[in-house]
Every structure is written in structure tokens, then in C-alpha cells.
Design a protein around this motif. Structure first.
Motif, PDB file in Angstrom:
ATOM      1  N   GLY A 150       0.528  -1.246   0.027  1.00  0.00           N
ATOM      2  CA  GLY A 150      -0.103  -0.092   0.072  1.00  0.00           C
ATOM      3  C   GLY A 150       0.812   1.343   0.135  1.00  0.00           C
ATOM      4  O   GLY A 150       0.254   2.407   0.039  1.00  0.00           O
ATOM      5  N   SER A 151       2.276   1.055   0.015  1.00  0.00           N
ATOM      6  CA  SER A 151       2.922   2.552   0.156  1.00  0.00           C
ATOM      7  C   SER A 151       2.794   3.386  -0.941  1.00  0.00           C
ATOM      8  O   SER A 151       2.578   4.444  -1.106  1.00  0.00           O
ATOM      9  CB  SER A 151       4.112   2.026   0.328  1.00  0.00           C
ATOM     10  OG  SER A 151       4.774   1.311   1.344  1.00  0.00           O
ATOM     11  N   TYR A 152       2.609   2.617  -2.448  1.00  0.00           N
ATOM     12  CA  TYR A 152       2.544   3.527  -3.538  1.00  0.00           C
ATOM     13  C   TYR A 152       1.112   3.995  -3.773  1.00  0.00           C
ATOM     14  O   TYR A 152       0.917   5.089  -4.526  1.00  0.00           O
ATOM     15  CB  TYR A 152       3.332   2.857  -4.808  1.00  0.00           C
ATOM     16  CG  TYR A 152       4.748   3.058  -4.675  1.00  0.00           C
ATOM     17  CD1 TYR A 152       5.135   4.127  -5.103  1.00  0.00           C
ATOM     18  CD2 TYR A 152       5.562   2.217  -4.022  1.00  0.00           C
ATOM     19  CE1 TYR A 152       6.602   4.553  -5.144  1.00  0.00           C
ATOM     20  CE2 TYR A 152       7.059   2.452  -4.145  1.00  0.00           C
ATOM     21  CZ  TYR A 152       7.515   3.670  -4.588  1.00  0.00           C
ATOM     22  OH  TYR A 152       9.014   3.808  -4.450  1.00  0.00           O
ATOM     23  N   ASP A 153       0.140   3.077  -3.157  1.00  0.00           N
ATOM     24  CA  ASP A 153      -1.189   3.766  -3.196  1.00  0.00           C
ATOM     25  C   ASP A 153      -1.375   5.054  -2.572  1.00  0.00           C
ATOM     26  O   ASP A 153      -2.064   5.987  -2.943  1.00  0.00           O
ATOM     27  CB  ASP A 153      -2.119   2.701  -2.626  1.00  0.00           C
ATOM     28  CG  ASP A 153      -2.238   1.216  -3.332  1.00  0.00           C
ATOM     29  OD1 ASP A 153      -1.960   1.314  -4.589  1.00  0.00           O
ATOM     30  OD2 ASP A 153      -2.600   0.358  -2.734  1.00  0.00           O
ATOM     31  N   ARG A 154      -0.553   5.038  -1.337  1.00  0.00           N
ATOM     32  CA  ARG A 154      -0.645   6.241  -0.458  1.00  0.00           C
ATOM     33  C   ARG A 154      -0.263   7.380  -1.414  1.00  0.00           C
ATOM     34  O   ARG A 154      -0.299   8.621  -1.300  1.00  0.00           O
ATOM     35  CB  ARG A 154       0.136   6.112   0.683  1.00  0.00           C
ATOM     36  CG  ARG A 154      -0.605   5.248   1.703  1.00  0.00           C
ATOM     37  CD  ARG A 154       0.076   5.193   2.908  1.00  0.00           C
ATOM     38  NE  ARG A 154      -0.514   4.193   3.739  1.00  0.00           N
ATOM     39  CZ  ARG A 154      -0.275   4.055   5.130  1.00  0.00           C
ATOM     40  NH1 ARG A 154       0.572   4.709   5.644  1.00  0.00           N
ATOM     41  NH2 ARG A 154      -0.718   2.915   5.732  1.00  0.00           N
ATOM     42  N   VAL A 155       1.211   6.912  -2.026  1.00  0.00           N
ATOM     43  CA  VAL A 155       1.730   8.120  -2.791  1.00  0.00           C
ATOM     44  C   VAL A 155       0.876   8.658  -3.917  1.00  0.00           C
ATOM     45  O   VAL A 155       0.750  10.038  -4.173  1.00  0.00           O
ATOM     46  CB  VAL A 155       3.221   7.470  -3.466  1.00  0.00           C
ATOM     47  CG1 VAL A 155       3.713   8.507  -4.513  1.00  0.00           C
ATOM     48  CG2 VAL A 155       4.096   7.223  -2.377  1.00  0.00           C
ATOM     49  N   LEU A 156       0.159   7.675  -4.677  1.00  0.00           N
ATOM     50  CA  LEU A 156      -0.560   8.027  -5.700  1.00  0.00           C
ATOM     51  C   LEU A 156      -1.985   8.849  -5.099  1.00  0.00           C
ATOM     52  O   LEU A 156      -2.300   9.990  -5.918  1.00  0.00           O
ATOM     53  CB  LEU A 156      -1.247   7.102  -6.492  1.00  0.00           C
ATOM     54  CG  LEU A 156      -0.140   6.190  -7.049  1.00  0.00           C
ATOM     55  CD1 LEU A 156      -0.499   4.902  -8.008  1.00  0.00           C
ATOM     56  CD2 LEU A 156       0.631   7.118  -8.142  1.00  0.00           C
TER      57      LEU A 156
END
Length: 193
Positions: free
Chosen positions: A138-144
Motif C-alpha cells: 500500500g505504500s505507493y497507493d498512498r503516494v498516488l
């Protein structure tokens, strides 16, 4: 299940396979018009059998591009720091999970990614709609989501192996499509640059 299948294939790659792919991947990525005009690129340091990124990071720096790299926070969000060469990286062990190479210098905060002209994303696969299958943390979901909330519109590019561009991956409601995928043999576009 699907993530595991892609990881099994990646884990069969030899060090030579990974090294050769990294050189080809950097060459393809550097041809992207988005990267040719970028002043700031948010990227990441590949680990294990991921498509290699160090050659690309160094080539971007040589062009005078400001390269931001993530540092994993305890809640799986990402902070950012500047990449100033391989010597600016620190190997950080995150609990029982994998060790990551992160920027050793000053932390710029999670919002720093909103300054990027291009965001290079890790992934395990991408489909014909540009939907990226990540590792599931989920790290990059947060970034997006952070980019969207800030009104930032960087080009989103996922770095993969050739066999990881597939017909379909599962989509969650929060998933966002990428603009392009770069593999060692070419560029796959989902939206025009």
C-alpha cells in the motif's frame, strides 16, 4: 496468489539476467520524452530480483535531474530524500521484512513527491488498461493518493520485465492507472505523453 506467481518467476532470474535487464531498462527509460524534460524524478532503488534501477538513477543524475528516493516509514507510508550517488544510500532493515536501500541524508517529508515531474513506480505487473499490480503493502497507493489530493500530475511509469505486461490484473477501487510501463525490450503506453 497472482503476486506470488510473478515473484516465483522473478526469483528464478540469475544475477546476470538482472544486470543485463537493468542496462536495457535504463536505455529504454532514458528515451522517454517525459524523462528527457524532467527536472525532478521520484524513483526507488531496486532490491533482489526487481528490475534494476541504479544505472537509470545514475544516468538521470548525470543529466542534472534531481532524483528523490523513498524511505519506508513504520506505517508503510513513504518519506523522501535526495539521491546523490550510490554512496548516499543506506541499507535499512525493516523488521523481518526485506532490507531496502534508502537515502541516508536529509528527509524531505512525504509531500516531497508532489514536486516530481515523473514518478517511477515498482510493480509486479501491469495490464492493458495501465493498472499496476504492486507488492500489496500500500505504500505507493498512498503516494498516488497524495499526488491526486495535491493536484500534482506527474507522469507515472512502472518498471517491469517483459513478461510482466499482461492482459489483466485485479483492480481495487483505490487503484490508479499508470501512463506507461518500461521493460528491457520496450515502452508500453497507456496514455499519451
Amino acid at each position: 496468489m497472482l503476486r506470488r506467481e510473478f515473484l516465483v518467476v522473478r526469483n528464478r532470474l540469475t544475477a546476470d539476467d538482472v544486470r543485463e535487464s537493468a542496462v536495457a531498462l535504463a536505455g529504454r527509460a532514458l528515451e522517454l520524452p517525459e524523462l528527457a524534460h524532467a527536472r525532478t524524478v521520484a524513483a526507488y532503488v531496486s532490491v533482489g530480483s526487481e528490475p534494476g534501477t541504479l544505472a537509470l538513477l545514475d544516468a538521470l543524475r548525470a543529466r542534472g535531474v534531481r532524483v528523490l528516493l523513498p524511505a519506508l516509514l513504520p506505517d508503510n507510508d513513504l518519506d523522501w530524500g535526495a539521491y546523490t550517488g550510490e554512496g548516499s544510500l543506506a541499507r535499512v532493515q525493516h523488521g523481518a521484512r526485506m532490507a531496502l536501500f534508502e537515502p541516508a541524508g536529509e528527509r524531505l517529508g512525504p509531500q516531497a513527491v508532489t514536486e516530481a515531474d515523473v514518478v517511477l513506480l515498482p510493480g509486479l505487473a501491469v495490464d492493458a488498461r495501465g493498472m499496476r499490480l504492486g507488492r500489496g503493502g500500500g505504500s505507493y497507493d498512498r503516494v498516488l493518493a497524495r499526488l491526486e489530493k495535491a493536484g500534482a500530475r506527474p507522469s507515472l511509469v512502472v518498471l517491469l520485465y517483459d513478461a510482466e505486461v499482461v492482459e489483466h490484473v485485479p483492480r481495487e477501487p483505490h487503484d490508479r492507472p499508470v501512463d506507461a510501463a518500461v521493460t528491457p525490450s520496450g515502452v508500453h503506453r497507456f496514455r499519451a505523453p
